[in-house]
Design a protein around this motif. Sequence first.
Motif, PDB file in Angstrom:
ATOM      1  N   VAL A  40      41.093  50.334  48.856  1.00 49.63           N
ATOM      2  CA  VAL A  40      41.538  50.843  50.163  1.00 49.63           C
ATOM      3  C   VAL A  40      42.544  51.998  50.042  1.00 49.63           C
ATOM      4  N   MET A  41      43.309  52.028  48.961  1.00 53.98           N
ATOM      5  CA  MET A  41      44.285  53.118  48.841  1.00 53.98           C
ATOM      6  C   MET A  41      43.625  54.254  48.045  1.00 53.98           C
ATOM      7  N   GLY A  42      42.872  55.104  48.758  1.00 56.71           N
ATOM      8  CA  GLY A  42      42.203  56.248  48.122  1.00 56.71           C
ATOM      9  C   GLY A  42      40.748  55.971  47.821  1.00 56.71           C
ATOM     10  N   PRO A  58      36.036  45.661  47.127  1.00 60.95           N
ATOM     11  CA  PRO A  58      36.283  44.296  46.636  1.00 60.95           C
ATOM     12  C   PRO A  58      37.525  43.629  47.246  1.00 60.95           C
ATOM     13  N   GLU A  59      38.544  44.414  47.620  1.00 59.64           N
ATOM     14  CA  GLU A  59      39.714  43.786  48.266  1.00 59.64           C
ATOM     15  C   GLU A  59      39.281  43.121  49.581  1.00 59.64           C
ATOM     16  N   ILE A  60      38.421  43.816  50.335  1.00 64.88           N
ATOM     17  CA  ILE A  60      37.988  43.275  51.633  1.00 64.88           C
ATOM     18  C   ILE A  60      37.050  42.082  51.407  1.00 64.88           C
ATOM     19  N   ILE A  87      47.916  35.857  38.654  1.00 68.14           N
ATOM     20  CA  ILE A  87      47.520  37.255  38.913  1.00 68.14           C
ATOM     21  C   ILE A  87      47.009  37.431  40.338  1.00 68.14           C
ATOM     22  N   CYS A  88      46.757  38.660  40.715  1.00 71.44           N
ATOM     23  CA  CYS A  88      46.314  38.999  42.071  1.00 71.44           C
ATOM     24  C   CYS A  88      45.101  38.149  42.473  1.00 71.44           C
ATOM     25  N   GLY A  89      45.236  37.445  43.604  1.00 65.48           N
ATOM     26  CA  GLY A  89      44.171  36.556  44.072  1.00 65.48           C
ATOM     27  C   GLY A  89      42.890  37.306  44.424  1.00 65.48           C
ATOM     28  N   TYR A  90      43.043  38.567  44.834  1.00 66.27           N
ATOM     29  CA  TYR A  90      41.838  39.349  45.156  1.00 66.27           C
ATOM     30  C   TYR A  90      40.970  39.518  43.909  1.00 66.27           C
ATOM     31  N   VAL A  91      41.636  39.763  42.781  1.00 73.77           N
ATOM     32  CA  VAL A  91      40.888  39.960  41.527  1.00 73.77           C
ATOM     33  C   VAL A  91      40.095  38.697  41.212  1.00 73.77           C
ATOM     34  N   ALA A 120      47.260  53.854  42.828  1.00 72.34           N
ATOM     35  CA  ALA A 120      48.156  53.348  43.871  1.00 72.34           C
ATOM     36  C   ALA A 120      48.661  51.948  43.548  1.00 72.34           C
ATOM     37  N   CYS A 121      47.842  51.145  42.864  1.00 71.31           N
ATOM     38  CA  CYS A 121      48.292  49.817  42.415  1.00 71.31           C
ATOM     39  C   CYS A 121      47.849  49.665  40.969  1.00 71.31           C
ATOM     40  N   ASN A 122      48.761  49.184  40.107  1.00 71.72           N
ATOM     41  CA  ASN A 122      48.383  49.063  38.690  1.00 71.72           C
ATOM     42  C   ASN A 122      47.242  48.060  38.494  1.00 71.72           C
ATOM     43  N   THR A 123      47.157  47.073  39.411  1.00 69.71           N
ATOM     44  CA  THR A 123      46.075  46.091  39.307  1.00 69.71           C
ATOM     45  C   THR A 123      44.708  46.757  39.463  1.00 69.71           C
ATOM     46  N   TYR A 124      44.627  47.811  40.278  1.00 74.04           N
ATOM     47  CA  TYR A 124      43.337  48.494  40.457  1.00 74.04           C
ATOM     48  C   TYR A 124      42.730  48.852  39.088  1.00 74.04           C
ATOM     49  N   ILE A 125      43.588  49.379  38.226  1.00 72.26           N
ATOM     50  CA  ILE A 125      43.097  49.925  36.955  1.00 72.26           C
ATOM     51  C   ILE A 125      42.589  48.790  36.059  1.00 72.26           C
ATOM     52  N   LYS A 126      43.349  47.698  35.992  1.00 68.03           N
ATOM     53  CA  LYS A 126      42.932  46.568  35.144  1.00 68.03           C
ATOM     54  C   LYS A 126      41.724  45.853  35.774  1.00 68.03           C
ATOM     55  N   TRP A 127      41.687  45.815  37.095  1.00 59.96           N
ATOM     56  CA  TRP A 127      40.574  45.163  37.820  1.00 59.96           C
ATOM     57  C   TRP A 127      39.265  45.914  37.515  1.00 59.96           C
ATOM     58  N   ALA A 128      39.320  47.247  37.625  1.00 61.24           N
ATOM     59  CA  ALA A 128      38.107  48.040  37.378  1.00 61.24           C
ATOM     60  C   ALA A 128      37.625  47.867  35.938  1.00 61.24           C
ATOM     61  N   LYS A 364      52.869  35.360  46.504  1.00 63.10           N
ATOM     62  CA  LYS A 364      52.824  35.063  45.078  1.00 63.10           C
ATOM     63  C   LYS A 364      51.925  36.034  44.320  1.00 63.10           C
ATOM     64  N   SER A 365      50.741  36.307  44.869  1.00 70.68           N
ATOM     65  CA  SER A 365      49.772  36.967  44.011  1.00 70.68           C
ATOM     66  C   SER A 365      49.584  38.452  44.263  1.00 70.68           C
ATOM     67  N   CYS A 366      50.506  39.081  44.969  1.00 66.77           N
ATOM     68  CA  CYS A 366      50.481  40.555  45.002  1.00 66.77           C
ATOM     69  C   CYS A 366      51.874  41.039  44.664  1.00 66.77           C
ATOM     70  N   ARG A 367      52.076  41.285  43.382  1.00 66.71           N
ATOM     71  CA  ARG A 367      53.422  41.718  42.964  1.00 66.71           C
ATOM     72  C   ARG A 367      53.685  43.156  43.362  1.00 66.71           C
ATOM     73  N   THR A 368      52.632  43.956  43.437  1.00 61.48           N
ATOM     74  CA  THR A 368      52.821  45.373  43.773  1.00 61.48           C
ATOM     75  C   THR A 368      53.558  45.505  45.098  1.00 61.48           C
ATOM     76  N   VAL A 369      53.138  44.729  46.082  1.00 62.50           N
ATOM     77  CA  VAL A 369      53.753  44.838  47.396  1.00 62.50           C
ATOM     78  C   VAL A 369      55.020  43.985  47.489  1.00 62.50           C
ATOM     79  N   SER A 370      55.040  42.847  46.789  1.00 61.52           N
ATOM     80  CA  SER A 370      56.125  41.882  47.011  1.00 61.52           C
ATOM     81  C   SER A 370      57.383  42.138  46.181  1.00 61.52           C
ATOM     82  N   ASP A 394      51.121  33.112  50.489  1.00 62.10           N
ATOM     83  CA  ASP A 394      50.153  33.882  49.700  1.00 62.10           C
ATOM     84  C   ASP A 394      49.052  34.434  50.590  1.00 62.10           C
ATOM     85  N   MET A 395      48.375  35.437  50.079  1.00 61.26           N
ATOM     86  CA  MET A 395      47.289  36.063  50.858  1.00 61.26           C
ATOM     87  C   MET A 395      45.963  35.356  50.633  1.00 61.26           C
ATOM     88  N   MET A 396      45.874  34.558  49.529  1.00 64.83           N
ATOM     89  CA  MET A 396      44.592  33.962  49.139  1.00 64.83           C
ATOM     90  C   MET A 396      44.684  32.483  48.799  1.00 64.83           C
TER      91      MET A 396
HETATM   92  S1  SF4 Z   1      48.137  43.459  43.395  1.00 64.07           S
HETATM   93 FE1  SF4 Z   1      48.376  43.677  45.631  1.00 64.07          FE
HETATM   94  S2  SF4 Z   1      48.067  45.881  46.081  1.00 64.07           S
HETATM   95 FE2  SF4 Z   1      47.240  45.444  44.016  1.00 64.07          FE
HETATM   96  S3  SF4 Z   1      45.075  44.951  44.322  1.00 64.07           S
HETATM   97 FE3  SF4 Z   1      46.141  42.990  44.362  1.00 64.07          FE
HETATM   98  S4  SF4 Z   1      46.615  42.674  46.562  1.00 64.07           S
HETATM   99 FE4  SF4 Z   1      46.069  44.842  46.328  1.00 64.07          FE
END
Ligand code: SF4
Length: 427
Positions: A40-42, A58-60, A87-91, A120-128, A364-370, A394-396
């Motif tokens: 979503v960010m870019g 994938p976030e959505i 780790i990020c629940g979305y992943v 925009a988020c370091n998780t994006y890079i490891k997720w991809a 808990k599972s989004c450190r980038t924002v929290s 948590d979001m998830m």
């Molecule tokens: S760590 Fe946060 S900003 Fe990054 S992908 Fe997961 S939910 Fe999105």
Amino acid sequence: MTASAMVGRGNTEGARLVRAWFAELTQAAEEGRPSVYVFVMGSLAELLRVFDFPIAFPEINSLQTAVRHVAHEYLNQAEDYGYSPDICGYVKADVATQLRGGAHPLGRIPKPGLAVATNACNTYIKWAEIWERMYKIPVFTIDVPGSRAAGLRPQPGDPDFDNDRRYVVGQLRELIRECERLSGRPFDIDRLREHLGHANTMLRGWRRLLELNQARPSVFNALSDGTIYLGVANGLRGTPEGARYFDELVEEMEYKAAQGIGTLTEETSRLVFVGVPCYPIFRRFNELFTSWGGTFVNSTYLWFASGGSNVGYQYDLAHPLESLAEGLLIGVRDAMDSMFFQDTILLDMVDQYHIDGIVYHPIKSCRTVSTGLADTRRALMQRRDIPSLFIESDMMDRRVVSEAQLKNRIDAFFEGLASRRRQAAAG
Ligand code: SF4
């Protein structure tokens, strides 16, 4: 359509468009057509549509598993597979979706043929990198230069900004070559112009929508309604359907503002939400506030999760590629700032939106924002006497969502707001 029938149209139509988008993804999966996975960010959806790639976010996909109350099944599967609970629940929900061959509550997610990420988020890079390993696909990461420090953003005309834009244009040219190779078709700049034109309508609409919620009473709830609008803003970015949706949504909200139609019968407290929503109990979480007459009139989520659409950037169709780079630079930079330096933005919102309180929701599972929310809250409190609430969930992951604890804290917060109002009336 009569004017009053417009009220609520944005929510029903938004839900319909999101369902239609997932139906298209399901069809692509069934036909074995690969999609492009973006964030979503870019997302660069405007550019990817030129090549007719199905686009998956994938976030959505992941947050939809929580909204539909099945996230725990996906999280457990990914944890059994070896991913840490931390780790990020979305992943993790996405990893489980991949392990299930794309099976998802809204249909089926096609496999990726390409992944496009930003920094925009370091998780994006490891997720991809997970998709790169799973499917041996190319991953294209765009490095978007951010603000140099809080409030220190190079502006157009400044040599630093011009260098940043050139740097992003160079990366977009490389991405175009990759898309040409994968799709087997040449890049068509007129089609890019077309998608940028639709995106301009959407971006203009997004900005206007946020402005309209300065009305009293507020015309939409940034947490509940806003998340539907976000789904369309991301999933249909750069499409004629998305553009029409935002034109109509603005029309609906302008009507509500003019008629004094709010989201609540009685709006007692106007709030800002900071962080990512609590999707496992999404509706109930919101009710914990609305039952007290509290409504969210804005949120940092509507800023960063829209990829900075709030700035309403308008692409220059005479210079599509350079302008796409500039829009990406300005939007992603703003999204990053609304996660990392949100105290100044919040102070502006307090005045513009007549805010009674700020709700911080680190998860808990989004450190980038929290990470850092407690510090930015303290910094803001030092600058302004405004009530705030700090609640964690948590979001998830429903295992760390305690509705009873949340309710206690939220009830106490509203009692505090009521007592403050009484003191103000008396004094
Ligand atoms: S760590 Fe946060 S900003 Fe990054 S992908 Fe997961 S939910 Fe999105």
